[in-house]
Scaffold this motif. Structure first.
Motif, PDB file in Angstrom:
ATOM      1  N   ALA A   1      -5.791  44.113  32.418  1.00 49.86           N
ATOM      2  CA  ALA A   1      -6.887  43.921  31.471  1.00 49.86           C
ATOM      3  C   ALA A   1      -6.456  43.011  30.329  1.00 49.86           C
ATOM      4  CB  ALA A   1      -7.355  45.272  30.938  1.00 49.86           C
ATOM      5  N   HIS A   2      -5.223  43.206  29.841  1.00 45.51           N
ATOM      6  CA  HIS A   2      -4.700  42.344  28.774  1.00 45.51           C
ATOM      7  C   HIS A   2      -4.582  40.903  29.265  1.00 45.51           C
ATOM      8  CE1 HIS A   2      -2.354  41.372  25.156  1.00 45.51           C
ATOM      9  NE2 HIS A   2      -1.581  40.656  25.962  1.00 45.51           N
ATOM     10  N   LEU A   3      -4.053  40.718  30.450  1.00 45.86           N
ATOM     11  CA  LEU A   3      -3.938  39.381  31.017  1.00 45.86           C
ATOM     12  C   LEU A   3      -5.307  38.727  31.155  1.00 45.86           C
ATOM     13  CD1 LEU A   3      -2.467  37.076  32.458  1.00 45.86           C
ATOM     14  CD2 LEU A   3      -2.519  38.449  34.550  1.00 45.86           C
ATOM     15  N   SER A   4      -6.297  39.493  31.551  1.00 46.20           N
ATOM     16  CA  SER A   4      -7.648  38.949  31.676  1.00 46.20           C
ATOM     17  C   SER A   4      -8.170  38.454  30.337  1.00 46.20           C
ATOM     18  CB  SER A   4      -8.579  40.018  32.249  1.00 46.20           C
ATOM     19  OG  SER A   4      -9.889  39.524  32.385  1.00 46.20           O
TER      20      SER A   4
ATOM     21  N   ALA B   1       1.845  29.081  28.620  1.00 50.02           N
ATOM     22  CA  ALA B   1       2.900  29.997  29.035  1.00 50.02           C
ATOM     23  C   ALA B   1       4.275  29.362  28.871  1.00 50.02           C
ATOM     24  CB  ALA B   1       2.686  30.425  30.485  1.00 50.02           C
ATOM     25  N   LEU B   2       4.405  28.121  29.292  1.00 51.46           N
ATOM     26  CA  LEU B   2       5.682  27.432  29.148  1.00 51.46           C
ATOM     27  C   LEU B   2       6.020  27.222  27.675  1.00 51.46           C
ATOM     28  CD1 LEU B   2       8.120  25.967  30.266  1.00 51.46           C
ATOM     29  CD2 LEU B   2       6.708  23.913  30.501  1.00 51.46           C
ATOM     30  N   GLN B   3       5.046  26.795  26.898  1.00 52.54           N
ATOM     31  CA  GLN B   3       5.323  26.486  25.500  1.00 52.54           C
ATOM     32  C   GLN B   3       5.535  27.742  24.658  1.00 52.54           C
ATOM     33  OE1 GLN B   3       2.688  23.360  23.947  1.00 52.54           O
ATOM     34  NE2 GLN B   3       2.548  22.551  26.040  1.00 52.54           N
ATOM     35  N   PHE B   4       5.001  28.882  25.093  1.00 49.94           N
ATOM     36  CA  PHE B   4       5.332  30.142  24.421  1.00 49.94           C
ATOM     37  C   PHE B   4       6.843  30.351  24.421  1.00 49.94           C
ATOM     38  CE2 PHE B   4       6.773  34.481  25.068  1.00 49.94           C
ATOM     39  CZ  PHE B   4       6.374  35.083  23.885  1.00 49.94           C
ATOM     40  N   SER B   5       7.465  30.155  25.581  1.00 53.29           N
ATOM     41  CA  SER B   5       8.911  30.333  25.679  1.00 53.29           C
ATOM     42  C   SER B   5       9.652  29.229  24.948  1.00 53.29           C
ATOM     43  CB  SER B   5       9.331  30.364  27.146  1.00 53.29           C
ATOM     44  OG  SER B   5      10.715  30.551  27.282  1.00 53.29           O
ATOM     45  N   MET B   6       9.204  27.990  25.091  1.00 52.33           N
ATOM     46  CA  MET B   6       9.894  26.868  24.472  1.00 52.33           C
ATOM     47  C   MET B   6       9.890  26.934  22.949  1.00 52.33           C
ATOM     48  SD  MET B   6       8.624  23.685  26.877  1.00 52.33           S
ATOM     49  CE  MET B   6       9.443  22.472  25.840  1.00 52.33           C
ATOM     50  N   ARG B   7       8.829  27.510  22.382  1.00 55.89           N
ATOM     51  CA  ARG B   7       8.720  27.546  20.922  1.00 55.89           C
ATOM     52  C   ARG B   7       9.361  28.790  20.312  1.00 55.89           C
ATOM     53  NH1 ARG B   7       3.736  30.049  18.881  1.00 55.89           N
ATOM     54  NH2 ARG B   7       3.231  28.234  17.638  1.00 55.89           N
ATOM     55  N   SER B   8       9.840  29.718  21.146  1.00 56.62           N
ATOM     56  CA  SER B   8      10.413  30.950  20.623  1.00 56.62           C
ATOM     57  C   SER B   8      11.794  30.698  20.027  1.00 56.62           C
ATOM     58  CB  SER B   8      10.546  31.991  21.737  1.00 56.62           C
ATOM     59  OG  SER B   8      11.301  33.105  21.276  1.00 56.62           O
ATOM     60  N   PRO B   9      12.054  31.200  18.826  1.00 53.85           N
ATOM     61  CA  PRO B   9      13.384  31.052  18.231  1.00 53.85           C
ATOM     62  C   PRO B   9      14.451  31.875  18.952  1.00 53.85           C
ATOM     63  CG  PRO B   9      11.997  32.452  16.850  1.00 53.85           C
ATOM     64  CD  PRO B   9      11.109  31.873  17.908  1.00 53.85           C
TER      65      PRO B   9
ATOM     66  N   LEU C   1      20.514  36.098  30.487  1.00 50.62           N
ATOM     67  CA  LEU C   1      19.312  35.609  31.161  1.00 50.62           C
ATOM     68  C   LEU C   1      18.579  36.770  31.813  1.00 50.62           C
ATOM     69  CD1 LEU C   1      18.927  32.525  33.512  1.00 50.62           C
ATOM     70  CD2 LEU C   1      18.052  34.764  34.214  1.00 50.62           C
ATOM     71  N   SER C   2      17.274  36.835  31.574  1.00 48.22           N
ATOM     72  CA  SER C   2      16.389  37.720  32.322  1.00 48.22           C
ATOM     73  C   SER C   2      15.200  36.883  32.778  1.00 48.22           C
ATOM     74  CB  SER C   2      15.929  38.905  31.470  1.00 48.22           C
ATOM     75  OG  SER C   2      15.160  39.816  32.247  1.00 48.22           O
ATOM     76  N   HIS C   3      14.406  37.443  33.696  1.00 48.78           N
ATOM     77  CA  HIS C   3      13.278  36.665  34.209  1.00 48.78           C
ATOM     78  C   HIS C   3      12.022  37.532  34.292  1.00 48.78           C
ATOM     79  CE1 HIS C   3      13.929  38.660  38.113  1.00 48.78           C
ATOM     80  NE2 HIS C   3      15.207  38.352  37.987  1.00 48.78           N
ATOM     81  N   ASN C   4      10.883  36.893  34.079  1.00 49.01           N
ATOM     82  CA  ASN C   4       9.561  37.536  34.171  1.00 49.01           C
ATOM     83  C   ASN C   4       9.329  38.593  33.098  1.00 49.01           C
ATOM     84  OD1 ASN C   4       8.461  36.313  36.635  1.00 49.01           O
ATOM     85  ND2 ASN C   4      10.109  37.400  37.692  1.00 49.01           N
ATOM     86  N   ARG C   5      10.204  38.689  32.115  1.00 43.77           N
ATOM     87  CA  ARG C   5      10.101  39.781  31.145  1.00 43.77           C
ATOM     88  C   ARG C   5       9.967  39.325  29.698  1.00 43.77           C
ATOM     89  NH1 ARG C   5      12.580  41.232  35.743  1.00 43.77           N
ATOM     90  NH2 ARG C   5      12.448  43.392  36.468  1.00 43.77           N
ATOM     91  N   TYR C   6       9.845  38.011  29.497  1.00 42.66           N
ATOM     92  CA  TYR C   6       9.518  37.493  28.165  1.00 42.66           C
ATOM     93  C   TYR C   6       8.583  36.323  28.378  1.00 42.66           C
ATOM     94  CZ  TYR C   6      10.003  35.946  23.328  1.00 42.66           C
ATOM     95  OH  TYR C   6       9.751  35.595  22.011  1.00 42.66           O
ATOM     96  N   THR C   7       7.298  36.626  28.351  1.00 48.36           N
ATOM     97  CA  THR C   7       6.280  35.620  28.634  1.00 48.36           C
ATOM     98  C   THR C   7       5.140  35.759  27.627  1.00 48.36           C
ATOM     99  OG1 THR C   7       4.851  36.937  30.095  1.00 48.36           O
ATOM    100  CG2 THR C   7       6.801  35.931  31.100  1.00 48.36           C
ATOM    101  N   LEU C   8       4.172  34.899  27.778  1.00 49.27           N
ATOM    102  CA  LEU C   8       2.982  34.928  26.929  1.00 49.27           C
ATOM    103  C   LEU C   8       2.324  36.300  26.939  1.00 49.27           C
ATOM    104  CD1 LEU C   8       0.998  33.085  25.248  1.00 49.27           C
ATOM    105  CD2 LEU C   8      -0.221  32.709  27.414  1.00 49.27           C
ATOM    106  N   VAL C   9       2.457  37.039  28.049  1.00 52.89           N
ATOM    107  CA  VAL C   9       1.760  38.327  28.175  1.00 52.89           C
ATOM    108  C   VAL C   9       2.712  39.511  28.369  1.00 52.89           C
ATOM    109  CG1 VAL C   9      -0.361  37.295  29.063  1.00 52.89           C
ATOM    110  CG2 VAL C   9       1.451  37.953  30.672  1.00 52.89           C
ATOM    111  N   ASP C  10       4.002  39.301  28.219  1.00 50.50           N
ATOM    112  CA  ASP C  10       4.980  40.370  28.455  1.00 50.50           C
ATOM    113  C   ASP C  10       6.155  40.181  27.500  1.00 50.50           C
ATOM    114  OD1 ASP C  10       6.704  42.294  29.415  1.00 50.50           O
ATOM    115  OD2 ASP C  10       6.654  41.619  31.497  1.00 50.50           O
ATOM    116  N   ARG C  11       6.432  41.171  26.670  1.00 54.26           N
ATOM    117  CA  ARG C  11       7.494  41.041  25.669  1.00 54.26           C
ATOM    118  C   ARG C  11       8.621  42.040  25.896  1.00 54.26           C
ATOM    119  NH1 ARG C  11       4.275  38.211  21.974  1.00 54.26           N
ATOM    120  NH2 ARG C  11       2.814  37.147  23.374  1.00 54.26           N
TER     121      ARG C  11
ATOM    122  N   PRO D   1       0.656  45.588  26.909  1.00 55.49           N
ATOM    123  CA  PRO D   1       1.074  46.840  27.558  1.00 55.49           C
ATOM    124  C   PRO D   1       2.155  46.551  28.597  1.00 55.49           C
ATOM    125  CG  PRO D   1      -1.054  46.147  28.382  1.00 55.49           C
ATOM    126  CD  PRO D   1      -0.698  45.189  27.281  1.00 55.49           C
ATOM    127  N   SER D   2       2.729  47.587  29.143  1.00 54.25           N
ATOM    128  CA  SER D   2       3.787  47.426  30.121  1.00 54.25           C
ATOM    129  C   SER D   2       3.304  46.653  31.349  1.00 54.25           C
ATOM    130  CB  SER D   2       4.323  48.796  30.563  1.00 54.25           C
ATOM    131  OG  SER D   2       5.208  48.646  31.647  1.00 54.25           O
TER     132      SER D   2
END
Length: 292
Positions: free
Chosen positions: A218-221, A238-246, A163-173, A287-288
């Motif tokens: 800027a990317h988030l914007s 944002a939620l469904q990005f994570s839910m749909r990820s294999p 488990l990690s947090h805040n590091r796999y999201t719609l805008v952060d991979r 971006p980071s």
């Protein structure tokens, strides 16, 4: 490896113990059909587990099909996180919750020791493995924010869940290679904080509770602009990005209030078009975010 029964979304109880309506929220978390519940030994100094335990007793036991996950925490006074501390932590968790078994007990934020110290003979991970072998816990997990530190534990091959947090999201991979490696090793992945600390849910100008680098902001914007132009609820996306990820077996969503719990079902409901996710990908690799 042991397998943890999961639901698409796991209800996070990290702030349960801070709430003036904690009893009502604990009852609602336990009663919710949306997912299992995640807590930890030291959330609100143990009050999160205590409130959930009281709710379990009021309900006459865990509702059918409902599970509660918890985590081992270091001694918050001394920083000790050895085998004895893990044994005490589990004893405290089971006592507060009023349970004799947990489907998973995770090694939570071991910032005061190195991975080598954690894995040493007689150390905390050995204690977790003993409890798993005894059947007191069904699985063990590693729970940390920093991807590089999670990766050290993943590579030991002894954990069932990462488990990690805040590091796999719609805008952060940032955590994507880590999660791919965990899956390659046969582990399950719990992805926490899909809103980046609230940024993708409430529009605040920080990410993961930190100031955003300019390029990331800027990317988030641009992603926010896409959501507005395509009439997409950014929090749902944002939620469904994570839910749909294999790569993700369950998405851990913090539930700080009854209002947030009531809103969750709508965020989970299908409706975000695939075209939106494709448009986000067309923006290129994020971006980071400045997370370590």
């Amino acid at each position: 490896m042991a397998t943890v029964p999961t639901t698409p979304v796991t209800l996070g109880a990290s702030r349960l113990g801070e709430r003036p309506d904690g009893e009502a929220l604990a009852d609602a978390l336990l009663d919710s059909r949306l997912g299992h519940v995640d807590t930890s030994n030291n959330y609100a100094g143990g009050r999160s587990e205590a409130l959930l335990g009281d709710a379990i007793r009021r309900a006459g036991g865990l509702p059918e099909g409902k599970l509660v996950y918890s985590k081992a925490d270091r001694d918050m006074t001394t920083g000790a996180f050895d085998g004895d501390r893990v044994r005490r932590s589990l004893e405290e968790s089971l006592q507060r919750l009023g349970l004799d078994h947990l489907p998973i007990y995770q090694f939570h934020d071991p910032f005061t020791i190195s991975c080598d110290e954690a894995m040493a003979d007689g150390g905390p991970v050995e204690a977790l493995l003993e409890f798993r072998d005894q059947g007191v816990i069904g699985a063990i997990g590693i729970t940390l924010g920093p991807v590089s530190q999670v990766a050290e534990y993943v590579e030991t091959g002894v954990f069932d869940v990462a488990l990690s947090h805040n590091r796999y999201t719609l805008v952060d991979r940032q955590a994507e290679p880590l999660y791919a490696r965990a899956k390659q090793l046969g582990m399950q992945v719990f992805n926490a904080a899909p809103f980046g600390g609230g940024t993708l849910a409430n529009g605040q100008e920080s990410y993961g509770y930190r100031e955003m680098p300019a390029a990331f902001a800027a990317h988030l914007s641009r992603v926010r602009d896409l959501a507005r132009d395509m009439d997409v609820d950014l929090a749902a996306a944002a939620l469904q990005f994570s839910m749909r990820s294999p790569l993700v077996d369950t998405t851990v969503v913090g539930i700080p209030s009854l209002e947030r719990l009531r809103a969750l079902e709508d965020l989970m409901a299908p409706g975000v078009p695939a075209e939106f996710f494709a448009a986000v990908e067309d923006l290129g690799a994020p971006p980071s975010s400045g997370q370590d």
